[in-house]
Each structure stands twice: as structure tokens, then as C-alpha cells.
Design an enzyme around this catalytic site. Structure first.
Site, short mmCIF file in Angstrom:
data_model
loop_
_atom_site.label_atom_id
_atom_site.label_comp_id
_atom_site.label_asym_id
_atom_site.label_seq_id
_atom_site.Cartn_x
_atom_site.Cartn_y
_atom_site.Cartn_z
N ASP A 45 30.69 -10.13 -28.10
CA ASP A 45 31.13 -11.13 -29.08
C ASP A 45 30.28 -12.39 -28.89
O ASP A 45 30.32 -13.02 -27.83
CB ASP A 45 32.62 -11.44 -28.86
N ASP A 56 28.79 -11.00 -35.81
CA ASP A 56 28.71 -11.54 -34.46
C ASP A 56 29.44 -10.72 -33.40
O ASP A 56 29.57 -11.19 -32.26
CB ASP A 56 29.23 -12.98 -34.44
N GLU A 57 29.91 -9.53 -33.71
CA GLU A 57 30.58 -8.74 -32.68
C GLU A 57 30.47 -7.25 -32.97
O GLU A 57 30.34 -6.84 -34.12
CB GLU A 57 32.05 -9.14 -32.50
#
Length: 369
Positions: free
Chosen positions: A21, A115-116
Site C-alpha cells: 500500500d 496505489d495498492e
């Protein structure tokens, strides 16, 4: 008293799952590219009276600034807040760099957003290599390549890996081994559990279910009666059990994203900006998987919890994010603005063309159940 002991599922296979993350991704990219913003509270989003915060730096979060917060409230909480307009093309390019790093370690990558992502490295470790070691390498390589930091969680299933990645943010690493998994969740508030959104957490709190121990004390029959199919998921995760596999190539009937807002959206300008963020999240997955969808659906939940949906189907696939966003905004205007205000908005793209649609499932991009 628990009545689920005689209904326990078979023990799940122990996997080696990493959840990566990025830390305050959008805001961190802006601070990286503009040295004057480093170390200062930054909000990505519109600064107008009707703007919405898309992301907040950790410096801003110390003041209580959060994503999806109206910009006016954010500015009140943090008078020195710097507002920066979003640059989704840059965020997507950085995300692609990061995913290229992931691909060097395993083909089993399940992105959740820009983003993860989950990575399953169970069958892709060299002799002497560990999942924890891989997580450390990936974090260092992300830092070297992008000058950004990432937090990582390592565990034997997806639920615990995601929980772990939240423990030592920012720039942290947490490992939950099999012997710690079942007890790790006992003291955590249910609102911290991935898959339990704010509304469900409030409902559980009203039943006296405030943490993992309280949840584990409930029987499977009770949870399924109160929460439907999700009840079995709640029963499992309270015991550190999660059967879900990392699935990089799921065929989907729809791709959707939704968000519940801390303050009801009452102005159409707020709705337009919120839909932009949702559309970008949806289109990122659509483009990555080369999906062609013809139906755009907008979901609105009002402050009184009444929910409506509006949809439009084209004779051809939607050609771009801008076209999908325009359709979504037009659909939203069929029911908004409304005096009650919108507490939740969602966008779904569906009507994909698949050779074999059997077993298709919707990609879970939602913030809560």
C-alpha cells in the site's frame, strides 16, 4: 455464546501473501515533484467552496484532514493547508512503474487501485527466500525507482495481509505469522476490519460488537441472520480465516467504485468532483484489463438512506474515461441536487463482451459492505 464451533469450515491453505500500500500516494507524488510542498500539509483536490479532498498528506492528516472531506472543512481544520489539483496521468504512470516491480516477483498480482495490490508469492520464492524478504526488497525498489514510500503487510491470507499493511504506516512493514493470526484480530475495532464499512461497523457497535473478540463470540447462524451472506465472512475473519485467492485475471460482469462521504454532498459541483475520482478508479481497472463496457450506472444513497440508481446503455462500448464521466454526471443530474444531500455515490461500468461469461464476478472496489 458462540454456536458456530460445529459449523467451522475446513482449514484454509496457508499462503504467503503480501499487501503493498503506497503511503498517501497522490499527495506524496505531488510533494516529490514540488520540493516546496515537502514536509507541509497537502491536499489533492479542489480548493473551492464546493471542492472535495481526493487525498491528504500525512502532515495534513495530523489535523484531521481526510480523503472525501469537503475542502471547506479541510481548510478550517488546517488553515495552512496547500491545495493541489490532481494529475491522474502522472499517478497512473507511477503506478505502472510499481506494478512492473511486482511482476518481477510473481505473476499473481491483484491490484485494488492505483496505489495498492495483493501479491501471492507462495510458489515463486527461490531457495532461502522468504515472503518478508521479498516485501522488504519491493519496498526498497519502489523507493529507489520512484522516491516514494510504501507500507507492506505479510501474512498467510489476504485479510490479514491487508490488516498488517496498516499497522506501521507510513513506510512500515508488519508480518502476521500463522500462529499469531487468530489472536491478532481480537483487540482490533471492527471498523478496522477490511470488508466492514462505517455503516456496518455502527450496526455492529449497536449490537455490542465492538472488536474482534466480540465478533468471534457471535455464532454463525446469528451473523448470517443479521448480515446475510456477509455473515460467514465476518465469522471467518474474526478467527483469522480468509479463503479468498489472489486472482489477477478475474473475468468480471462489472467494475464499480463507490464512496460514503463524511459530510453529505448538497451541491452539484461537489457531486461532479466526487464522480471524477470514482470514474478514474473504475477506468484504471477497465483500461488495465482491456475491458469494453457499454452500460454506465450511477448509484446515489441519500442522507435518509434511500437509494436510487440510474443507468444508460450505449450501442457501442464507452470509449474513454471522459465519456464515462460525462455519462455518469448526466445520470447524476437526473436525481441531484436533492435537499436531502447525497451520503454515498457510486459508478459502475458493465455490459462487457466476454467469450465465456460463466462465473463472472464484480470487482470489489468498494470502501465498505
Amino acid at each position: 455464546m458462540s454456536d458456530g464451533a460445529d459449523m467451522a469450515p475446513d482449514a484454509p491453505p496457508l499462503r504467503k501473501i503480501i499487501h503493498i500500500d503506497m503511503d498517501a500516494f497522490f499527495a506524496s507524488v505531488e510533494q516529490r515533484d514540488n520540493p516546496e510542498l515537502r514536509g507541509k500539509p497537502v491536499a489533492v483536490g479542489g480548493s473551492s467552496l464546493r471542492g472535495v479532498v481526493a487525498a491528504a498528506s500525512y502532515e495534513a492528516r495530523r489535523y484531521g484532514v481526510r480523503s472525501a472531506m469537503p475542502s471547506v472543512r479541510a481548510a478550517r481544520l488546517c488553515p495552512d493547508l496547500f491545495f493541489v489539483r490532481h494529475r491522474f496521468d502522472v499517478y497512473r504512470a507511477v503506478s505502472a512503474q510499481i506494478r512492473d516491480i511486482f511482476a518481477e516477483y510473481t505473476p499473481l498480482i491483484e491490484p485494488l487501485s492505483l496505489d495498492e495490490a495483493y501479491l501471492d508469492v507462495t510458489d515463486h520464492l527461490w531457495d532461502g527466500q522468504t515472503a518478508t524478504g521479498v516485501a522488504r526488497e519491493i519496498r526498497q525498489r519502489i523507493r529507489d525507482m520512484t522516491q516514494l514510500t510504501a507500507s507492506a503487510g505479510v501474512s498467510y491470507n489476504k485479510f490479514l495481509a491487508k490488516l498488517a499493511s496498516d499497522q506501521n504506516k507510513p513506510d512500515g512493514l508488519c508480518v502476521i505469522p500463522p500462529d499469531r493470526g487468530p489472536d491478532f484480530v481480537l483487540s482490533l475495532p471492527v471498523g478496522k476490519f477490511h470488508g466492514i464499512g462505517p455503516q456496518t461497523a455502527r450496526k455492529m457497535n449497536g449490537m455490542g460488537i465492538r472488536n474482534g473478540a466480540d465478533l468471534r463470540a457471535q455464532g454463525l447462524e446469528f451473523l448470517t441472520r443479521r448480515f446475510g451472506k456477509a455473515g460467514r465472512y465476518y465469522w471467518n475473519i474474526s478467527r483469522g480465516i480468509d479463503h479468498r485467492a489472489v486472482k489477477p485475471d478475474r473475468i468480471r460482469k462489472s467494475v464499480g467504485a463507490e464512496n460514503t462521504y463524511p459530510t453529505d454532498l448538497t451541491r452539484i459541483e461537489q457531486v461532479d468532483e466526487a464522480l471524477l475520482l470514482l470514474a478514474d478508479k473504475v477506468w484504471d481497472h477497465v483500461a488495465k484489463n482491456e475491458l469494453l463496457g457499454r452500460t454506465v450506472t450511477v448509484k446515489v444513497k441519500f442522507a435518509d438512506f434511500q437509494q436510487v440508481t440510474r443507468a444508460r446503455t450505449l450501442s457501442r462500448p464507452v470509449g474513454s474515461m471522459d465519456e464515462m464521466l460525462t455519462l455518469a454526471r448526466d445520470l447524476a443530474r437526473l436525481v441531484l441536487p436533492d435537499p436531502r444531500g447525497a451520503r454515498l455515490l457510486g459508478i459502475t461500468l458493465s455490459g462487457f463482451d466476454h467469450d465465456d461469461d460463466g462465473g463472472a464476478e464484480q470487482l470489489d472496489l468498494f470502501d465498505g459492505i
